[in-house]
Every structure is written in C-alpha cells, then in structure tokens.
Design a protein around this motif. Structure first.
Motif, PDB file in Angstrom:
ATOM      1  N   GLY A 237     -81.223   9.304 -29.330  1.00  0.00           N
ATOM      2  CA  GLY A 237     -80.561   8.850 -28.112  1.00  0.00           C
ATOM      3  C   GLY A 237     -79.059   8.634 -28.332  1.00  0.00           C
ATOM      4  N   PRO A 238     -78.681   7.728 -29.251  1.00  0.00           N
ATOM      5  CA  PRO A 238     -77.257   7.491 -29.496  1.00  0.00           C
ATOM      6  C   PRO A 238     -76.507   8.763 -29.914  1.00  0.00           C
ATOM      7  CG  PRO A 238     -78.562   5.755 -30.480  1.00  0.00           C
ATOM      8  CD  PRO A 238     -79.523   6.777 -29.967  1.00  0.00           C
ATOM      9  N   PHE A 239     -77.153   9.638 -30.715  1.00  0.00           N
ATOM     10  CA  PHE A 239     -76.486  10.865 -31.136  1.00  0.00           C
ATOM     11  C   PHE A 239     -76.114  11.707 -29.923  1.00  0.00           C
ATOM     12  CE2 PHE A 239     -76.704  15.406 -32.153  1.00  0.00           C
ATOM     13  CZ  PHE A 239     -75.736  15.489 -33.137  1.00  0.00           C
ATOM     14  N   PHE A 240     -77.103  11.884 -29.028  1.00  0.00           N
ATOM     15  CA  PHE A 240     -76.836  12.695 -27.835  1.00  0.00           C
ATOM     16  C   PHE A 240     -75.750  12.039 -26.977  1.00  0.00           C
ATOM     17  CE2 PHE A 240     -79.622  16.350 -27.013  1.00  0.00           C
ATOM     18  CZ  PHE A 240     -80.291  16.365 -28.224  1.00  0.00           C
ATOM     19  N   PHE A 241     -75.762  10.716 -26.948  1.00  0.00           N
ATOM     20  CA  PHE A 241     -74.752  10.024 -26.135  1.00  0.00           C
ATOM     21  C   PHE A 241     -73.362  10.181 -26.756  1.00  0.00           C
ATOM     22  CE2 PHE A 241     -72.187   6.179 -25.443  1.00  0.00           C
ATOM     23  CZ  PHE A 241     -72.033   6.283 -24.065  1.00  0.00           C
ATOM     24  N   ILE A 242     -73.264   9.874 -28.042  1.00  0.00           N
ATOM     25  CA  ILE A 242     -71.940   9.796 -28.672  1.00  0.00           C
ATOM     26  C   ILE A 242     -71.215  11.138 -28.659  1.00  0.00           C
ATOM     27  CG2 ILE A 242     -70.743   9.378 -30.870  1.00  0.00           C
ATOM     28  CD1 ILE A 242     -72.871   7.153 -31.356  1.00  0.00           C
ATOM     29  N   VAL A 243     -71.913  12.242 -29.056  1.00  0.00           N
ATOM     30  CA  VAL A 243     -71.168  13.515 -29.086  1.00  0.00           C
ATOM     31  C   VAL A 243     -70.629  13.874 -27.705  1.00  0.00           C
ATOM     32  CG1 VAL A 243     -72.166  14.578 -31.153  1.00  0.00           C
ATOM     33  CG2 VAL A 243     -73.297  14.929 -28.949  1.00  0.00           C
ATOM     34  N   ARG A 244     -71.407  13.582 -26.680  1.00  0.00           N
ATOM     35  CA  ARG A 244     -70.925  13.902 -25.329  1.00  0.00           C
ATOM     36  C   ARG A 244     -69.830  12.932 -24.889  1.00  0.00           C
ATOM     37  NH1 ARG A 244     -75.564  15.713 -26.229  1.00  0.00           N
ATOM     38  NH2 ARG A 244     -76.308  17.663 -25.335  1.00  0.00           N
ATOM     39  N   ALA A 245     -70.043  11.667 -25.185  1.00  0.00           N
ATOM     40  CA  ALA A 245     -69.079  10.657 -24.739  1.00  0.00           C
ATOM     41  C   ALA A 245     -67.703  10.908 -25.350  1.00  0.00           C
ATOM     42  CB  ALA A 245     -69.574   9.259 -25.095  1.00  0.00           C
ATOM     43  N   ILE A 246     -67.651  11.285 -26.628  1.00  0.00           N
ATOM     44  CA  ILE A 246     -66.313  11.380 -27.224  1.00  0.00           C
ATOM     45  C   ILE A 246     -65.742  12.793 -27.253  1.00  0.00           C
ATOM     46  CG2 ILE A 246     -66.615   9.287 -28.617  1.00  0.00           C
ATOM     47  CD1 ILE A 246     -67.042  10.953 -31.025  1.00  0.00           C
ATOM     48  N   PHE A 247     -66.563  13.814 -26.997  1.00  0.00           N
ATOM     49  CA  PHE A 247     -65.996  15.164 -27.076  1.00  0.00           C
ATOM     50  C   PHE A 247     -65.970  15.933 -25.759  1.00  0.00           C
ATOM     51  CE2 PHE A 247     -67.637  14.801 -31.603  1.00  0.00           C
ATOM     52  CZ  PHE A 247     -66.379  14.614 -32.148  1.00  0.00           C
TER      53      PHE A 247
END
Lengths: 262, 286, 195
Positions: free
Chosen positions: A80-90
C-alpha cells in the motif's frame, strides 16, 4: 491401534463447523473476486477501504481472523505505502504542492496514490483470504469436478510441496557450501559465482528424481485412462449456496451498474 | 503356460553402443520368489524395467525378441492394465511418495483412485494393507515428513493395495538401516506367503539365500546362471563372476572339500545349524 | 503406453515452479542485485518445450502471488517467458554461450516491452517493484510517463534475463543424455552436444 474415527472421516464429505469455510472453493473465489471488481467501477478510495473491511469481516466470519490479519498487514503495509509513495512524489501533475529536484508532489499524484494503494489493499485481501479459507486439495477437487484434468491437480499440489522441499534443501546446501569453503559472502562477483553451485545440484537432483517419480507414479496407474475416483471428497453444493452466490453476483452487478451510471 | 516369458530378448538404450540385455530367454512361474543378482551396472535394473513395461515405452531404444506377461506380449498391454498386474518398488524411498497427499492413508489410496475404484472398496483395501504391514500408527501422518524407512513401508503399502499378482522389487533396502531392512523383508515374506510372484533384486545375499526359490545371475547383460537357489550358490565359481556367495554356502563348500560334506548343501544359517546338530549327534552316537 | 513421457513433463513442471522460487530465494540470501527468479521457467521451457514453459510460468505466477500480489497482473509475462524459452530453444538457442546470451537479450527485450505495457496501462507507468522507483525518478526528471515506463522495465529485464539464461544454459549442459532422450526439445541438445 487402528484409528477408526479417522478412517470413517473419509466416508462423509469434509466439513467444518463454519458455514463460510464449507462453501465450495470456487464459490468462495467467485464471491471474493466479485467484491474486488467493485473497486474498478467506482474509483473512490473510500469504496476500496469499505471492501477491504468486508474482507476482514469475512475472515472473522470464517473464524480465520488470526491467520488472516498477520499476512494481510505484512503485505498491505508494504505494498500500500509503496504504491502511494511512488505516485505521490513522482507523478507529474498540475497542482504543485511541493517541488525539490526530482521530487514533485502534486495533488493529482496524491489522489492517484491513495486510489492505487487502496486497490492494492483489496487485491491483498482477496489473495490472503483465498489462502486462509481454501485448502489447495479442496480447490483441485472442485476443479476436477468441473472437468479440469487431474494432471493439472497433480501439478498444482506437487508444485506447492516441492517449493517446501526445495527450500529446505537450499538451506542444507547453502550451509554445506559454506563449510566446504565456497564463499557465499564477499563482493558481488564472489557471490554471483556462489549461485550456480548452490542451485545446480538442487535442480539436477530434482530432474533425475522426476524420472524416478514418473516410474513410481506409473506403477500407481497414474496414466490410467479410467476416470479417477476420490477418497477424500466435498459435499455437493447445496441449492441454498448456489442461490446465495447468484444473489451476491447479481447484487454486485447491480452495484457496478449503479456506479457506472452515477 | 508360463507367467512371464522372455524369448530371445535383447535391448539397447538410446545412444548406447552396446546392448544392455543380450539374448535372454527365461520363463518365470507363478507364485515363486526369484532373486536377481549380479554386479552393479550389469543389467539387473534394466531387466526389471523391461518386465515392468517401461522398455521401450519410457526409455526408448531398441527392443528385440518378445516378452509375454500372462500370455500377452508386453507391447500390447495398456499402461493401466499393466499397473494393476505388476507392482513395482525400487530403492529411493523419497521419489516413490507422490507429494500430493496430506495423509499416509490417502497416499496408499492414490493408485486405487487412479484406477477408478469405488470409495468403500478403497477404504477396505487400504485398511487391510495397513493392518498387514502393521503401519496403523502412521495413517494420519503427513507422508512428506516420514523417515526413509517409513516411506519405504508406505511405498510397499501403496503398491500392495493395488493387489497385483506380480511384484518387481528393485533393491528395496539399499538406502535403509538394519531395522528398516528387516521390516521390509518381513513384508516380502508376507507377500511370498500370499502366493505372489516376486522378482527381487537385492545385494544382501544372505537374504536372497533365505527367501528366494530360484536365482538368476545377470552379468554384462547376459543371464549367465540360473536355477534353484541352493544349486546356484553351491557353485563357488560364481565368486569369479563378481557374485557374492553366502558365507554359509562357502562353509558348506569348505566342508565338502574337507571330505566331510553336509548331507544337503546348506546356504542359510538355519540349514547349517540343522546339519551341524545332526552331525554332532551322529558323532556322539558313534 | 504412449503417454509415459507426457508423464515426465507433468513431473518436471512443478520442479520448474519450485526452482523459480528457490532461485529467487538464493539470490536474496546471497544479496545479488538480480532477481534470478525465472530460471525454472527458462530451463524447463527450453528442454520441455513452449507448452510446458507456459504452464511453469502460469503456476509460478499463481503461487508467487500469495506473497507478492502485484505479480498477478503480470501473469502474461510469466507465461510469455516459458513460451519464448521453449520456442528459442527449439531454434537452437541455449546450445552455446553466445546464443544463450542472445536468447536472454531477446527474452529480456520482449518481456520488457510487455511488462512496460502492463505497467503503463494498469499502473500509470510505475513498475511494481524497484522498477517503479526507477520509473518514478525518470518521471520526476521530466521524462514522459510512457518513456519512463519503457526505460525502467526494459533495462531491468535485460539485466536480469541474460544471467538467468546463462544459469539455465549451465544447468542444461549438465542434464544427462538419457534424460534428453525423453524430452520434447531433447534432440536439439543431443545434436548440438554431439559435435
């Protein structure tokens, strides 16, 4: 001492005390996937969270909460966090919130991240629920009942057992290679060189074992053209269960249509 | 009519330059236990594979001559019909377990499921074989977590449950400890008493001397000697052919060379003891 | 009595699946910068043909999804690798080191493309592992989303699949002749090693 109760257990269908666990494995998968499909048509992260909660409730209803929650959290809290973070910051977007170098946080990225992270929670829910509420041998039994050849059952069950066996052997070989002085530490090239001597005996041994197993299983009439019977069996699906599954499917289809229309 | 008959059988593995079996003629009779001995790599296992119907269908290669099982040529047998006629057990206890069953009881039932036997009959046959082999304590266990000796007993049970008339048993104890070996020979003894026709490859020569009715010696693909067990082992020249001979047979031979032969040539300990006791009492009487 | 060698395939396919698992596990234990988790698919596909390869890929994907759910969406890729290994082996790749490197590169390229397409259409161009971060960095540096997806997926696949093919080659070289005789693609290797 012959355990008569144990032997008699093969005379009646395999049943537990839990109604959900007693559903036909294919019906369980049907329900889980149908629930999961809702996410694709609503595109609201709140819906995804609700469905995830439904899966947790199903695990509770099946009396499998304990075995469900730990792998579910382990997977969900990584994916969950992985999918969120890559999208949120890139993710490139218009409404900039924060920008520093390649880090580019936008409202669109955050929205997308939440959407995908929660969809992945649903996916993890489906898979973990399958593993804790369905026994592999029950699944292959019901597949055979709808016409899947028993060779396929063999391949599925045998794969699962072999994964366990080979993993055990890997650890033994790793230890013995270390004690024989083959380096398993050190720089990258040393470690790459250690890879083949560990895997190769394992793989080649398994291949020669496959030849013996072919012979052994041939002696057990494996290639018999007769339709095979089953010692261990499941109950025929009760009419009520069939109705339940159809109702769930119709209800979910209705929800999806509603979602698309809205 | 012979039970199993080989006529001018030669066989060559694919890519091989010499024959693995050379012009073998032999007829096996119903209800006897045949010991098959000889050097390693001499063709014993090939011989077993041939009778099990794996040659040439599984191994490929060139088979000439004819092999009749119960009067029908081996190439005309259906694989599943053969599986319910000839049972096959070999040395590796690990590859003979299917790996797809959760309990020993289900593992033993697997062959019967494949043959399409009805559930009640499966339960009866498995229960009965479990009793015969005295493995009641194992039936609930996971077959993938048993010791080698236990697995080998389960492998025997799985084949015996199929109720084949013929059993081909290839070095069943070579990977087992002494306890495992004696458990297996107890089973072989039981099968013999049930009137099964058994072909047994075994290096432990004293056990062959004790159990086999007839012995076949195979060397470099040829059947070099065969006959009643006591006759074969009374020929000590076999030692030159790389064949082990029971110590007791050597003792009997020594006695003969010393001019004091036993009345009958002893090849097992119990036979020798009987002869020695008899001689002893004769001595006392004179 | 004809389908006995079919039997052998049925027993080899689960081995391919299990080897994919332990290959990946050993790579992790040795802390290698590679996945090496498709060696079973490559090897069994190469020796036993495209159909067996596809089945190894499918079963691997299903069993790996239990601990790695995002893999499920790449099931086509898992099967494609088995198909390609079987097909390329039939054409004589995997018989020499240079040809094997070629096979690895071709397979890396093709599964890289299909992986990028999956990532692009299902996951906004982000791969589902380290490739996702790589793709993200590219996007953050202003590379268009589609190009980021392709570059990140393909580079990783080619870097991983060439060594994977080489390990498969080493395994195949040590398979005894008597086994090849019974395998669909066996003749290719028997003829190649005779010379």
């Amino acid at each position: 001492m012959m355990d008569e109760t144990f032997i008699n257990s093969y005379r009646s269908p395999q049943l537990s005390k839990n109604w959900l666990l007693n559903l036909n494995p294919l019906n369980k998968i049907n329900i889980y996937i149908a629930l999961g499909l809702i996410t694709l048509f609503f595109q609201h992260w709140q819906v995804n969270v609700v469905i995830t909660l439904v899966f947790i409730l199903l695990a509770v209803a099946a009396g499998r909460f304990k075995s469900f929650i730990s792998p579910f959290l382990k997977l969900g809290l990584v994916i969950g966090p992985f999918f969120f973070i890559v999208r949120a910051i890139f993710w490139p977007g218009e409404n900039m919130i924060f920008n520093y170098g390649i880090i580019n946080i936008t409202q669109e990225g955050i929205d997308l991240g939440i959407q995908y992270a929660t969809i992945m929670l649903v996916v993890c829910g489906i898979l973990v629920l399958c593993t804790v509420t369905i026994k592999a041998e029950d699944l292959t039994y019901s597949l055979e009942k709808i016409g899947v050849p028993h060779n396929i059952s063999f391949m599925i069950l045998s794969s699962l057992q072999l994964i366990i066996d080979l993993k055990d052997k890997t650890n033994v070989i790793m230890d013995s290679q270390r004690s024989r002085g083959i380096e398993t530490e050190g720089n990258v090239f040393v470690r790459i060189k250690a890879f083949v001597p560990v895997l190769s005996p394992l793989f080649l041994g398994a291949i020669s074992g496959a030849e013996e197993k072919t012979i052994a299983m041939d002696a057990r009439a494996f290639s018999s053209a007769n339709p095979n019977t089953h010692l261990r069996f499941l109950r025929p699906t009760p009419a009520l269960e069939k109705i339940l599954v159809i109702l769930v499917d119709i209800l979910i289809l209705g929800l999806i249509i509603l979602g698309v229309v809205l | 009519m012979s039970y199993i008959e080989l006529k001018n059988v030669s066989y060559r593995y694919p890519l091989a330059e010499t024959d693995a079996l050379k012009n073998i003629n032999y007829a096996f009779e119903e209800g006897k236990l045949y010991g098959i001995i000889g050097e390693n790599g001499g063709g014993k296992t090939t011989f077993c594979d041939l009778i099990k119907g794996l040659i040439p269908s599984f191994y490929g290669g060139d088979l000439t001559g004819e092999v009749f099982i119960k009067g029908k040529e081996i190439r005309e047998w259906e694989s599943s019909a053969l599986a319910s006629t000839i049972g096959y057990i070999f040395q590796n206890p690990f590859t003979q377990i299917s790996g797809i069953k959760e309990t020993v009881f289900e593992e033993i039932a697997l062959g019967l499921e494949n043959l399409g036997v009805e559930r009640e009959e499966i339960i009866d046959r498995v229960t009965s074989v479990v009793r015969q082999l005295k493995i009641e304590h194992l039936i609930k266990n996971n077959p993938n977590k048993l010791s080698g000796g236990q697995r080998q007993r389960v492998a025997f049970a799985s084949i015996i449950a199929m109720e084949t008339d013929i059993l081909v048993i290839d070095e069943p104890t070579s990977q087992l400890d002494p306890k495992g070996t004696s458990d297996i020979f107890e089973i072989i003894h039981l099968l013999k008493e049930q009137g099964k026709t058994i072909l047994l490859v075994e290096h432990k020569i004293d056990l062959i001397a004790e159990y086999a009715d007839e012995v076949l010696v195979i060397k470099q693909g040829e059947l070099i000697t065969n006959g009643k067990t006591s006759d074969v082992f009374s020929n000590v020249n076999l030692l030159n052919e790389g064949v082990n001979i029971p110590q007791i047979a050597l003792l009997s031979n020594d006695m003969k060379e010393q001019g004091k032969p036993f009345d009958t040539f002893a090849i097992t300990r119990s036979q020798a003891r009987e002869q020695i006791l008899k001689k002893g009492s004769e001595k006392i009487c004179h | 009595m004809k389908n006995r060698n079919m039997g052998l395939l049925i027993f080899l396919i689960p081995i391919g699946v299990a080897v994919n698992f332990v290959g990946g596990q050993i790579a992790v234990l040795l802390k290698l910068p590679l996945f090496l988790d498709t060696i079973g698919t490559f090897t069994i596909g190469a020796i036993a043909g495209p159909f067996a390869g596809i089945l190894v890929g499918l079963l691997t994907c299903l069993s790996i999804s239990i601990t790695n759910p995002q893999s499920l969406f790449y099931v086509i890729n898992f099967m494609l690798m088995g198909l390609l290994a079987g097909y390329l082996a039939k054409k004589g790749f995997f018989t020499t080191v240079p040809k094997t490197i070629g096979a690895g590169a071709i397979m890396g390229l093709i599964v890289g493309i299909s992986g990028s397409l999956i990532s692009y259409f299902l996951f906004n161009g982000f791969g589902v592992s380290g490739t996702g971060v790589l793709g993200g960095i590219l996007m953050g540096s202003g590379v268009p989303v589609w190009a980021s997806a392709f570059i990140s997926n393909m580079s990783v696949d080619i870097i991983d699949k060439v060594p994977t093919a080489l390990v498969a080659y080493l395994i195949i070289r040590n398979i005894p002749q008597k086994t090849f005789v019974k395998l669909p693609n066996g003749n290719v290797f028997l003829n190649a090693y005779k010379k």
